[in-house]
Design a protein around this motif. Structure first.
Motif, short mmCIF file in Angstrom:
data_model
loop_
_atom_site.label_atom_id
_atom_site.label_comp_id
_atom_site.label_asym_id
_atom_site.label_seq_id
_atom_site.Cartn_x
_atom_site.Cartn_y
_atom_site.Cartn_z
N SER A 195 42.05 98.69 23.07
CA SER A 195 43.01 97.59 22.98
C SER A 195 43.66 97.47 21.60
CB SER A 195 42.33 96.26 23.32
OG SER A 195 41.37 95.91 22.34
N LYS A 196 43.15 98.26 20.64
CA LYS A 196 43.64 98.13 19.26
C LYS A 196 44.46 99.33 18.79
CE LYS A 196 41.59 94.15 18.50
NZ LYS A 196 41.27 93.83 19.89
N VAL A 197 44.54 100.39 19.59
CA VAL A 197 45.36 101.52 19.20
C VAL A 197 46.83 101.08 19.15
CG1 VAL A 197 46.22 103.78 19.92
CG2 VAL A 197 43.79 103.25 20.12
N GLY A 198 47.51 101.44 18.07
CA GLY A 198 48.90 101.03 17.92
C GLY A 198 49.10 100.09 16.74
N GLN A 199 48.08 99.98 15.88
CA GLN A 199 48.17 99.13 14.70
C GLN A 199 48.15 99.99 13.44
OE1 GLN A 199 46.10 95.00 15.99
NE2 GLN A 199 44.66 96.57 15.40
N TYR A 200 49.06 99.67 12.51
CA TYR A 200 49.17 100.47 11.29
C TYR A 200 49.45 99.57 10.09
CZ TYR A 200 49.41 104.38 14.47
OH TYR A 200 49.11 105.29 15.47
N PRO A 201 48.74 99.80 8.97
CA PRO A 201 49.02 99.03 7.75
C PRO A 201 50.38 99.42 7.19
CG PRO A 201 47.45 100.78 7.30
CD PRO A 201 47.67 100.80 8.78
N ARG A 202 51.13 98.41 6.72
CA ARG A 202 52.48 98.68 6.23
C ARG A 202 52.69 98.30 4.77
NH1 ARG A 202 54.32 102.40 9.81
NH2 ARG A 202 54.18 101.63 11.98
N LEU A 203 51.98 97.25 4.30
CA LEU A 203 52.19 96.80 2.93
C LEU A 203 50.94 96.07 2.44
CD1 LEU A 203 54.23 96.42 0.54
CD2 LEU A 203 54.82 94.21 1.60
N TYR A 204 50.57 96.34 1.19
CA TYR A 204 49.41 95.68 0.60
C TYR A 204 49.67 95.45 -0.87
CZ TYR A 204 44.58 95.09 -1.09
OH TYR A 204 43.43 94.63 -1.68
N LEU A 205 49.40 94.23 -1.32
CA LEU A 205 49.47 93.89 -2.74
C LEU A 205 48.21 93.09 -3.09
CD1 LEU A 205 53.08 92.54 -3.45
CD2 LEU A 205 52.11 94.66 -4.30
N ARG A 206 47.51 93.53 -4.10
CA ARG A 206 46.45 92.70 -4.68
C ARG A 206 46.81 92.48 -6.13
NH1 ARG A 206 41.64 93.75 -7.47
NH2 ARG A 206 41.45 95.92 -6.78
N VAL A 207 47.15 91.25 -6.44
CA VAL A 207 47.59 90.90 -7.79
C VAL A 207 46.40 90.33 -8.55
CG1 VAL A 207 49.18 89.53 -9.18
CG2 VAL A 207 49.93 90.45 -6.97
N GLU A 208 45.98 91.05 -9.58
CA GLU A 208 44.84 90.61 -10.40
C GLU A 208 45.37 89.88 -11.63
OE1 GLU A 208 42.37 93.02 -13.43
OE2 GLU A 208 41.38 93.33 -11.49
N TYR A 209 44.89 88.65 -11.82
CA TYR A 209 45.35 87.84 -12.94
C TYR A 209 44.48 88.06 -14.18
CZ TYR A 209 48.01 85.73 -9.17
OH TYR A 209 48.85 85.54 -8.10
N ASN A 210 44.85 87.40 -15.26
CA ASN A 210 44.15 87.55 -16.52
C ASN A 210 43.00 86.56 -16.70
OD1 ASN A 210 45.75 89.67 -17.60
ND2 ASN A 210 47.35 88.20 -18.11
N ASP A 211 42.85 85.66 -15.71
CA ASP A 211 41.81 84.64 -15.84
C ASP A 211 41.32 84.24 -14.46
OD1 ASP A 211 43.63 82.67 -14.71
OD2 ASP A 211 44.59 82.58 -16.68
N SER A 212 40.39 83.30 -14.44
CA SER A 212 39.84 82.81 -13.17
C SER A 212 40.40 81.44 -12.81
CB SER A 212 38.31 82.75 -13.26
OG SER A 212 37.90 81.89 -14.31
N GLN A 213 41.61 81.15 -13.31
CA GLN A 213 42.27 79.87 -13.04
C GLN A 213 43.59 80.02 -12.28
OE1 GLN A 213 40.75 76.95 -13.80
NE2 GLN A 213 39.03 78.12 -14.64
N THR A 214 44.30 81.11 -12.52
CA THR A 214 45.66 81.27 -12.00
C THR A 214 45.68 81.44 -10.49
OG1 THR A 214 46.39 82.28 -14.07
CG2 THR A 214 47.77 82.65 -12.12
N ILE A 215 46.56 80.69 -9.84
CA ILE A 215 46.88 80.85 -8.42
C ILE A 215 48.37 80.61 -8.28
CG2 ILE A 215 46.66 79.81 -6.13
CD1 ILE A 215 44.26 81.45 -6.76
N LEU A 216 49.08 81.58 -7.73
CA LEU A 216 50.53 81.44 -7.55
C LEU A 216 50.90 80.92 -6.16
CD1 LEU A 216 51.94 84.60 -9.37
CD2 LEU A 216 51.50 82.31 -10.27
N GLY A 217 49.98 80.99 -5.20
CA GLY A 217 50.27 80.47 -3.87
C GLY A 217 50.55 81.56 -2.86
#
Length: 291
Positions: A195-217
């Motif tokens: 039931s899952k054949v036909g799925q493909y990843p298209r885009l991935y971003l992991r943005v690593e910040y400089n601290d443990s406070q920042t969240i952009l939303g």
């Protein structure tokens, strides 16, 4: 460890991304908006199974081919100490877990969390009848007839976060995040079922910040899907405008340490009205391509 935020897109064509057991296993839908939904648990299942296949033990899994509850799973532990759990179970370091044991309940809040995914396009469902060669009852000479529900096409988007503060408590390692990156690229394809054949990843971003406070939303608020035809059925029939997202990152460049990414060439990306390669518009960042 620092905070991270994640954008992840994959598409589903003539398959069932996440069946709803309360709806005869139909794909999960927001019917008012014609939007396909996928739970965070479904995405985590792909990641867990991929990591397990790579040889990393996980907490949330079957034992000897059988489904067990949390207490049944802990019976096989060599130890039941926090040190042993966090050293040996990568999915607990990532996603957390509650381990109910009469003498010593343990709860870990996972630093890696996703909210529910949803399709960027309106989605139509395909319903068909399927016939099994096995009868529904002994003595019945005819095969059983059931229903098969699938999406015609869905481009699904997820947003996720990595909490630097929580990562310290579960002892999440930089190598764990590298494995997460690989899982986001390879897990869905390698964990495909009928039931899952036909799925493909298209885009991935992991943005690593400089601290443990920042969240952009939620990064999904800064991307816009354009459909080249009515009733989209293929990735080549859409384009994704990332102008606002790139501007959001550029305006906060001083808060960003690295950007981990992959972008499938089949997904057309648009920035300021022109088709671009992701690595070119993010060239000023410390980029790491997921291989």
């Amino acid at each position: 460890m620092n905070n991270n935020e994640i954008l992840y897109l994959y598409d589903a064509k003539l398959c069932n991304p996440n069946g709803d057991p309360d709806e005869e296993n139909r794909p999960r839908m927001d019917y008012e908006r014609e939007v396909n939904l996928v739970s965070d648990l479904r995405l985590k299942r792909y990641i867990r199974d991929y990591l397990y296949d790579l040889g990393h033990d996980i907490f949330v899994r079957m034992v000897d081919g059988k489904v067990v509850n949390a207490e049944g799973r802990t019976k096989g532990f060599k130890e039941f100490t926090e040190d042993w759990i966090l050293e040996n179970l990568i999915d607990v370091r990532m996603f957390g877990a509650t381990m109910p044991v009469k003498s010593d309940n343990k709860t870990f809040i996972g630093p890696v969390q996703f909210n529910w995914g949803y399709s960027l396009n309106k989605v139509e469902l395909l319903e068909s009848s399927i016939t099994s060669h096995f009868s529904s009852e002994t003595g019945n000479s005819q095969g059983a007839i059931g229903k098969d529900y699938r999406v015609k096409y869905s481009l699904i988007s997820f947003f996720g976060v990595v909490s630097g503060k929580r990562a310290e408590k579960t002892r999440l390692k930089p190598e764990d995040l590298e494995l997460l990156d690989k899982a986001m690229k390879y897990a869905i394809v390698n964990q495909a079922t009928r039931s899952k054949v036909g799925q493909y990843p298209r885009l991935y971003l992991r943005v690593e910040y400089n601290d443990s406070q920042t969240i952009l939303g939620d990064f999904r608020d800064y991307i816009v899907l354009s459909e080249k035809v009515e009733n989209v059925r293929d990735i080549e029939e859409v384009s994704l405008d990332i102008t606002k997202l790139v501007e959001r990152l550029i305006n906060n460049k001083d808060k960003i340490n690295k950007v981990f990414y992959f972008a499938d060439e089949a997904l057309e990306l648009v920035y300021e009205g022109r088709v671009v390669a992701l690595k070119n518009v993010l060239a000023d960042f410390n980029l790491v391509e997921v291989k």
